[in-house]
Design a protein around this motif. Structure first.
Motif, PDB file in Angstrom:
ATOM      1  N   HIS A 183      10.337  -3.505   7.216  1.00 51.61           N
ATOM      2  CA  HIS A 183       9.737  -2.157   7.231  1.00 51.61           C
ATOM      3  C   HIS A 183      10.636  -1.145   7.943  1.00 51.61           C
ATOM      4  O   HIS A 183      10.194  -0.409   8.825  1.00 51.61           O
ATOM      5  CB  HIS A 183       8.363  -2.230   7.899  1.00 51.61           C
ATOM      6  CG  HIS A 183       7.514  -1.018   7.697  1.00 51.61           C
ATOM      7  ND1 HIS A 183       7.269  -0.100   8.694  1.00 51.61           N
ATOM      8  CD2 HIS A 183       6.867  -0.562   6.611  1.00 51.61           C
ATOM      9  CE1 HIS A 183       6.485   0.857   8.219  1.00 51.61           C
ATOM     10  NE2 HIS A 183       6.234   0.603   6.965  1.00 51.61           N
ATOM     11  N   HIS A 225       0.841  -1.208   0.000  1.00 49.09           N
ATOM     12  CA  HIS A 225       0.000   0.000   0.000  1.00 49.09           C
ATOM     13  C   HIS A 225       0.873   1.255   0.000  1.00 49.09           C
ATOM     14  O   HIS A 225       0.455   2.310   0.490  1.00 49.09           O
ATOM     15  CB  HIS A 225      -0.939   0.006   1.221  1.00 49.09           C
ATOM     16  CG  HIS A 225      -0.208  -0.040   2.529  1.00 49.09           C
ATOM     17  ND1 HIS A 225      -0.471  -0.957   3.517  1.00 49.09           N
ATOM     18  CD2 HIS A 225       0.809   0.708   3.011  1.00 49.09           C
ATOM     19  CE1 HIS A 225       0.334  -0.761   4.544  1.00 49.09           C
ATOM     20  NE2 HIS A 225       1.135   0.249   4.250  1.00 49.09           N
ATOM     21  N   THR A 235      -2.624  -1.961   8.428  1.00 46.21           N
ATOM     22  CA  THR A 235      -1.540  -1.619   9.364  1.00 46.21           C
ATOM     23  C   THR A 235      -1.367  -0.114   9.546  1.00 46.21           C
ATOM     24  O   THR A 235      -0.443   0.316  10.235  1.00 46.21           O
ATOM     25  CB  THR A 235      -0.208  -2.231   8.903  1.00 46.21           C
ATOM     26  OG1 THR A 235       0.000  -1.895   7.531  1.00 46.21           O
ATOM     27  CG2 THR A 235      -0.186  -3.728   9.089  1.00 46.21           C
ATOM     28  N   HIS A 236      -2.243   0.678   8.918  1.00 42.87           N
ATOM     29  CA  HIS A 236      -2.258   2.118   9.223  1.00 42.87           C
ATOM     30  C   HIS A 236      -3.471   2.501  10.062  1.00 42.87           C
ATOM     31  O   HIS A 236      -3.564   3.648  10.503  1.00 42.87           O
ATOM     32  CB  HIS A 236      -2.185   2.953   7.946  1.00 42.87           C
ATOM     33  CG  HIS A 236      -0.818   2.921   7.345  1.00 42.87           C
ATOM     34  ND1 HIS A 236       0.049   3.992   7.400  1.00 42.87           N
ATOM     35  CD2 HIS A 236      -0.155   1.915   6.748  1.00 42.87           C
ATOM     36  CE1 HIS A 236       1.194   3.641   6.824  1.00 42.87           C
ATOM     37  NE2 HIS A 236       1.100   2.395   6.419  1.00 42.87           N
ATOM     38  N   GLU A 274       5.997  -3.971  10.109  1.00 40.16           N
ATOM     39  CA  GLU A 274       4.983  -2.919  10.144  1.00 40.16           C
ATOM     40  C   GLU A 274       3.850  -3.388  11.049  1.00 40.16           C
ATOM     41  O   GLU A 274       3.210  -4.401  10.779  1.00 40.16           O
ATOM     42  CB  GLU A 274       4.477  -2.644   8.721  1.00 40.16           C
ATOM     43  CG  GLU A 274       3.482  -1.510   8.663  1.00 40.16           C
ATOM     44  CD  GLU A 274       3.207  -1.043   7.241  1.00 40.16           C
ATOM     45  OE1 GLU A 274       3.331  -1.845   6.308  1.00 40.16           O
ATOM     46  OE2 GLU A 274       2.862   0.152   7.083  1.00 40.16           O
ATOM     47  N   TYR A 298      -4.918   4.700   4.784  1.00 37.96           N
ATOM     48  CA  TYR A 298      -4.475   4.389   3.421  1.00 37.96           C
ATOM     49  C   TYR A 298      -4.067   2.932   3.212  1.00 37.96           C
ATOM     50  O   TYR A 298      -3.955   2.493   2.067  1.00 37.96           O
ATOM     51  CB  TYR A 298      -3.429   5.379   2.921  1.00 37.96           C
ATOM     52  CG  TYR A 298      -2.003   5.294   3.403  1.00 37.96           C
ATOM     53  CD1 TYR A 298      -1.146   4.273   2.989  1.00 37.96           C
ATOM     54  CD2 TYR A 298      -1.466   6.296   4.209  1.00 37.96           C
ATOM     55  CE1 TYR A 298       0.182   4.241   3.376  1.00 37.96           C
ATOM     56  CE2 TYR A 298      -0.136   6.280   4.603  1.00 37.96           C
ATOM     57  CZ  TYR A 298       0.684   5.242   4.185  1.00 37.96           C
ATOM     58  OH  TYR A 298       1.995   5.226   4.563  1.00 37.96           O
TER      59      TYR A 298
END
Ligand SMILES: [Fe+2]
Length: 284
Positions: free
Chosen positions: A184, A12, A56-57, A237, A125
């Motif tokens: 990450h 992403h 993961t956001h 992440e 996002y």
């Protein structure tokens, strides 16, 4: 009965949006965009009705949360990287019914699961960027799942297993997408501009490549055995808990499927990225 008809680990990175919208960066992430198109075709072929996205956001600190709103519509600008990702319009149907079923199933196993319906809760996002391409035309519902940064890999494997149980008891054909990185390690600030197309460290690159080899060879037990340490040593992440949720939903150590690579490994801003599907046969 419901079924998981698509399962994938997806990228992403906002450089995809730059590639898509900014002349200066046009084409730098074409392989990711092409991979999204293949995921879209795969989803449509499989008759996906709902995308469940482990985002993961959407990072939470306690419990297991779903965004159970009936509709997700707004314009998104990233607070993390506003120079990379801004002005993304979205409008998707949500899936409150499936959210409720998942919450009840997890609560039945004493998990602190919560369906959120606050009108001010927007999407992040990790969901929006892949959905812009994979769910083009908004053909399927979207059910975002938060990722808990303080939960263990073991807890997330179990939550994924329960989530798959709930899907099996629903009437839905579902795609489960783990939206997050392999390694990450973002570049430090003074290297961030020049490092947009590179990985931060040979150790991380080698670990990512080895993981992809294990996936190609179907060595799932070995991968799951190393996942907690991989997450820790390669700056996972959100602790790679999206990956743990995905593997939990696939059956964890009992999984016996195969991968399809839609976007080969690529580096972005220091991190390692892919778009890879896992055959879901025999899941549900
Ligand atoms: Fe990310």
């Amino acid at each position: 009965m419901g079924q998981i008809v698509q399962a994938a680990k997806i990228t992403h990175v906002p450089t995809i949006w730059m590639s898509h919208t900014m002349e200066k960066y046009r084409g730098i992430r074409q392989s990711a965009i092409d991979g999204y198109a293949r995921l879209r075709a795969e989803a449509q072929e499989a008759g996906v009705e709902t995308f469940i996205v482990f985002d993961t956001h959407w990072i939470v600190n306690q419990g297991f949360h779903l965004n159970a709103k009936p509709r997700h519509a707004d314009t998104f600008t990233s607070h993390e990287l506003p120079h990379m990702l801004a002005g993304l319009d979205y409008d998707y149907r949500g899936d409150p019914e499936l959210a409720e079923l998942i919450v009840k199933t997890l609560q039945g196993a004493d998990v602190r699961a919560l369906a959120q319906t606050d009108e001010n809760l927007g999407l992040e996002y990790g969901t929006l960027l892949p959905m812009h391409f994979i769910n083009q035309g908004s053909f399927a519902r979207v059910l975002p799942v938060a990722v808990n940064q303080f939960a263990s890999i073991a807890e997330n494997l179990e939550w994924g297993r329960l989530l798959a149980q709930a899907i099996a008891a629903s009437g839905r054909k579902v795609s489960v997408l783990a939206s997050g990185s392999l390694s990450h390690a973002f570049w430090p600030n003074d290297k961030s501009a020049e490092g947009i197309n590179s990985i931060n460290g040979e150790f991380n690159r080698q670990m990512d490549l080895r993981v992809l080899e294990l996936w190609e060879q179907g060595r799932w037990v070995e991968f799951l055995d190393m996942l907690p340490e991989y997450a820790e040593k390669c700056a996972g992440e959100c602790g790679m808990n999206d990956t743990a949720l995905l593997f939990g939903a696939l059956g964890a150590a009992d999984y016996a499927g195969q991968i399809t690579t839609h976007t080969p490994y690529f580096p972005s801003s220091g991190t390692g990225q892919v778009n890879i599907s896992f055959s879901p046969a025999g899941v549900a």
